[in-house]
Design a protein around this motif. Sequence first.
Motif, mmCIF file in Angstrom:
data_model
loop_
_atom_site.group_PDB
_atom_site.id
_atom_site.type_symbol
_atom_site.label_atom_id
_atom_site.label_comp_id
_atom_site.label_asym_id
_atom_site.label_seq_id
_atom_site.Cartn_x
_atom_site.Cartn_y
_atom_site.Cartn_z
ATOM 1 N N ASN A 1 0.840 -1.192 0.000
ATOM 2 C CA ASN A 1 0.000 0.000 0.000
ATOM 3 C C ASN A 1 0.881 1.249 0.000
ATOM 4 O O ASN A 1 2.115 1.141 -0.031
ATOM 5 C CB ASN A 1 -0.956 -0.032 1.204
ATOM 6 C CG ASN A 1 -2.302 0.604 0.873
ATOM 7 O OD1 ASN A 1 -2.368 1.610 0.164
ATOM 8 N ND2 ASN A 1 -3.374 0.010 1.377
ATOM 9 N N THR A 2 0.271 2.413 0.128
ATOM 10 C CA THR A 2 1.011 3.662 -0.101
ATOM 11 C C THR A 2 2.158 3.899 0.875
ATOM 12 O O THR A 2 3.116 4.578 0.531
ATOM 13 C CB THR A 2 0.056 4.876 -0.039
ATOM 14 O OG1 THR A 2 -0.676 4.801 1.182
ATOM 15 C CG2 THR A 2 -0.917 4.865 -1.208
ATOM 16 N N THR A 3 2.051 3.376 2.088
ATOM 17 C CA THR A 3 3.139 3.622 3.056
ATOM 18 C C THR A 3 3.760 2.319 3.573
ATOM 19 O O THR A 3 4.380 2.300 4.629
ATOM 20 C CB THR A 3 2.612 4.415 4.272
ATOM 21 O OG1 THR A 3 1.535 3.669 4.861
ATOM 22 C CG2 THR A 3 2.151 5.801 3.883
ATOM 23 N N THR A 4 3.584 1.232 2.829
ATOM 24 C CA THR A 4 4.053 -0.058 3.369
ATOM 25 C C THR A 4 5.102 -0.745 2.504
ATOM 26 O O THR A 4 5.287 -1.948 2.638
ATOM 27 C CB THR A 4 2.864 -1.028 3.575
ATOM 28 O OG1 THR A 4 2.270 -1.271 2.293
ATOM 29 C CG2 THR A 4 1.837 -0.495 4.548
ATOM 30 N N SER A 5 5.792 0.001 1.633
ATOM 31 C CA SER A 5 6.702 -0.709 0.725
ATOM 32 C C SER A 5 7.735 -1.546 1.479
ATOM 33 O O SER A 5 7.948 -2.724 1.145
ATOM 34 C CB SER A 5 7.388 0.267 -0.237
ATOM 35 O OG SER A 5 8.017 1.298 0.484
ATOM 36 N N ALA A 6 8.339 -0.989 2.531
ATOM 37 C CA ALA A 6 9.373 -1.754 3.260
ATOM 38 C C ALA A 6 8.740 -2.873 4.080
ATOM 39 O O ALA A 6 9.234 -4.010 4.093
ATOM 40 C CB ALA A 6 10.166 -0.819 4.176
ATOM 41 N N PHE A 7 7.635 -2.559 4.754
ATOM 42 C CA PHE A 7 6.990 -3.565 5.608
ATOM 43 C C PHE A 7 6.427 -4.708 4.762
ATOM 44 O O PHE A 7 6.609 -5.893 5.080
ATOM 45 C CB PHE A 7 5.885 -2.882 6.427
ATOM 46 C CG PHE A 7 5.235 -3.763 7.450
ATOM 47 C CD1 PHE A 7 5.983 -4.398 8.433
ATOM 48 C CD2 PHE A 7 3.851 -3.961 7.451
ATOM 49 C CE1 PHE A 7 5.378 -5.211 9.385
ATOM 50 C CE2 PHE A 7 3.246 -4.760 8.398
ATOM 51 C CZ PHE A 7 4.007 -5.385 9.370
ATOM 52 N N ALA A 8 5.730 -4.365 3.674
ATOM 53 C CA ALA A 8 5.128 -5.408 2.840
ATOM 54 C C ALA A 8 6.206 -6.289 2.205
ATOM 55 O O ALA A 8 6.037 -7.503 2.097
ATOM 56 C CB ALA A 8 4.239 -4.781 1.771
#
Length: 255
Positions: A162-169
């Motif tokens: 999602n828009t703010t989860t590139s590292a977490f995802a």
Amino acid sequence: MSAAARRVVVVAGLGKGSGTGASTARVFAKAGYSVALIARGADTVNSLAQELNSAGGDAAPFSVESYSTQDISSVWRSIRAKYSAPNYIIAAAIFNIAQGFWKPFLDLTPEEVQQSLQINVEAAFAFSREAILTFKENEIYEPTGKRGALIYTGATASLRGNTTTSAFAAGKFGLRALSQSLNKEFGKDNIHVAHAIIDGGILTERYIQYRPELAKDPDARLSPDSIANAYLYLVNQDRSAWTWELDLRPAHEKW
Ligand SMILES: NC(=O)c1ccc[n+]([C@@H]2O[C@H](COP(=O)([O-])OP(=O)(O)OC[C@H]3O[C@@H](n4cnc5c(N)ncnc54)[C@H](OP(=O)(O)O)[C@@H]3O)[C@@H](O)[C@H]2O)c1
């Protein structure tokens, strides 16, 4: 294995003691498991071990400085030394460790990307290696036909960026890929590897502080105790019909 051997669960990732990790420790302790508690820093592991022991359980704290491969291997050596045959059998391991960076892609630093991958993926590799090597030494536990169960906590980000989860995802996708590969590789050894997608907000103290408005509708959130009960169910499944992936979401989630 001695018939009297006590079953042990290793739970890693406990935060401040109000989330899924701590609930898992409490639920398994109530079910009669000895509990080895792993987290960063001594405060939570010590206070949770004390709480479980005061309630008649058998828990031991194993704090780590970091989730480096070296620290994880070392803490597992200590756990195996404390919980050894014939009195104990390490029967389950729960990888609940996570580190989230909620940021737009262009705001992420290289250090945050590295940390996210280290904690969400590399630490999972190290933890899984130790768990699998330990389970391989176990005899089959007749009620389930298994040598051990390894469970990972995932998130919505395990399936969707999602828009703010590139590292977490990226980390949670990696964790899911690892769990699927290990389920396939070690099923033949009667080692059960399962992944739980937690598709919604969990009602932890941190969550309530961070987004108090969301805590107003508890039916739209997951209770850490309910997740923990699902983990106990997974560990108790027998090998003829076991779950690789469990998908948990609250009743009022609009998915
Ligand atoms: N909270 C949610 O709404 C939510 C939603 C979906 C999925 N999940 C996943 O569910 C699992 C359990 O999460 P949980 O929220 O219930 O937390 P938890 O079980 O209390 O702790 C899980 C992990 O988060 C870290 N953590 C907890 N509180 C922290 C803090 N204040 N600062 C920095 N790190 C902290 C813990 O650190 P230590 O390792 O140092 O103990 C641990 O590695 C995680 O894998 C998470 O990704 C959470």
